[in-house]
Design an enzyme around this catalytic site. Structure first.
Site, PDB file in Angstrom:
ATOM      1  N   LYS A  67     -46.475  22.491 -42.525  1.00  9.41           N
ATOM      2  CA  LYS A  67     -47.843  21.895 -42.466  1.00  9.41           C
ATOM      3  C   LYS A  67     -48.388  21.579 -41.132  1.00  9.41           C
ATOM      4  CE  LYS A  67     -48.293  19.951 -47.071  1.00  9.41           C
ATOM      5  NZ  LYS A  67     -48.454  18.963 -48.002  1.00  9.41           N
ATOM      6  N   ASP A 104     -54.957  17.375 -49.094  1.00  5.53           N
ATOM      7  CA  ASP A 104     -54.193  16.280 -49.548  1.00  5.53           C
ATOM      8  C   ASP A 104     -54.784  14.877 -49.873  1.00  5.53           C
ATOM      9  OD1 ASP A 104     -51.922  17.955 -50.132  1.00  5.53           O
ATOM     10  OD2 ASP A 104     -51.315  17.504 -47.956  1.00  5.53           O
TER      11      ASP A 104
END
Ligand code: ATR
Length: 274
Positions: A67, A104
């Site tokens: 990520k 997210d």
């Protein structure tokens, strides 16, 4: 419509629930496409992504451990990805350049609001446990939604301080995490504690405000000890699966052009998965 290809990249990636979620939506909306899981070792990340571009992929999700490493490979970043410093969704544009997004924080907030539509989380402080990537996304969401007092408790104090500074919050010593919950309207476990194979989170709710919502971003198991204890004492609870499902919605939309719904059938389907 030509077949649209997307995937999740990670290492390891076999246990990802993303293929189940996205393929459920591809079927539900009668779209022509596929969503796979591709293991890419950290040292092969750039090469692996180039293969996806060459293979005509519309984009991909990014999971651990990539990520952060994907960030410098992106030609552009949305505000959330920039603030969080991590990318979980990439759209490949027609020139083959990577557009990086972080969904997210959106997923966390949407899941919270879907589970507790009548609660005003901006009225009281929020306590976030943890200071890793997941906690960064949670703090970004809280700040963006107008939660004024964000308290961050983390085992490694310096990381709590860095995170709190980024989002105008306050670092709390890990040993004082339970007392710090006294005024909180929202308590979020954003550590990896309580996850299958890890220790449980030690957190007594004795001091917690009676009107608090207790949220765990861990979704394997679906019901963590923290959530069980909170439920038994009458707190509203929100499990981690909602965040996982809701973060997938804007990603799906970027590749397939439809903003899909998180419905009971999807929850039912994913319930069966370990
Ligand atoms: P992610 O990016 O998924 O959030 P991470 O960056 O590895 O994962 O963060 C894991 C979080 O769980 C961290 O806040 C970590 O605390 P440290 O910063 O002190 O490492 C927390 N964590 C993991 N194991 C822990 C333990 N045994 N006790 C307390 N906190 C723990």
């Amino acid at each position: 419509m030509a077949e649209v290809k997307a995937a999740v990249i990670g290492y390891p990636v076999e246990h990802s629930l993303s293929p189940l979620i996205h393929n459920f939506w591809i079927d539900s909306y009668g779209l022509s496409g596929s969503y796979g899981a591709i293991a890419i070792e950290p040292e092969n990340l750039e090469q692996g992504i180039k293969a996806l571009v060459a293979g005509g992929y519309a984009g991909f999700n990014v999971t651990l451990p990539h990520k952060i490493a994907v960030v410098p490979l992106c030609a552009s970043l949305d505000e959330a990805a920039r603030a969080i410093g991590a990318v979980n969704t990439v759209k490949i544009d027609p020139e083959g350049a990577l557009q990086g997004y972080n969904t997210d924080a959106y997923g966390f907030w949407q899941a919270l609001v879907a589970a507790c539509p009548d609660r005003d989380f901006t009225a009281r402080p929020a306590l976030v446990l943890g200071a890793g990537g997941a906690a960064r996304a949670v703090c970004y969401a809280l700040g963006a939604q107008g939660v004024k007092n964000i308290l961050v408790a983390n085992r490694t104090r310096e990381k709590a301080e860095t995170l709190a500074e980024s989002f105008d919050g306050w670092a709390v010593p890990w040993a004082e995490r339970e007392i710090a919950a006294r005024e909180a309207g929202l308590i979020v476990n954003a550590t990896s504690l309580g996850m299958k194979g890890k220790q449980a989170l030690k957190f007594s709710l004795n001091y917690a405000h009676a009107g608090a919502t207790v949220c765990d971003i861990v979704y394997a198991p679906r019901q963590t000890q923290l959530l069980k204890a909170a439920q038994a004492r009458g707190f509203a609870t929100v499990g981690g699966l909602g965040m996982l499902l809701h973060q997938a919605r804007p990603a799906f939309e970027k590749w397939f052009g439809v903003l899909p719904e998180v419905n009971a059938a999807l929850y039912e389907k994913i319930k069966e998965k370990p």
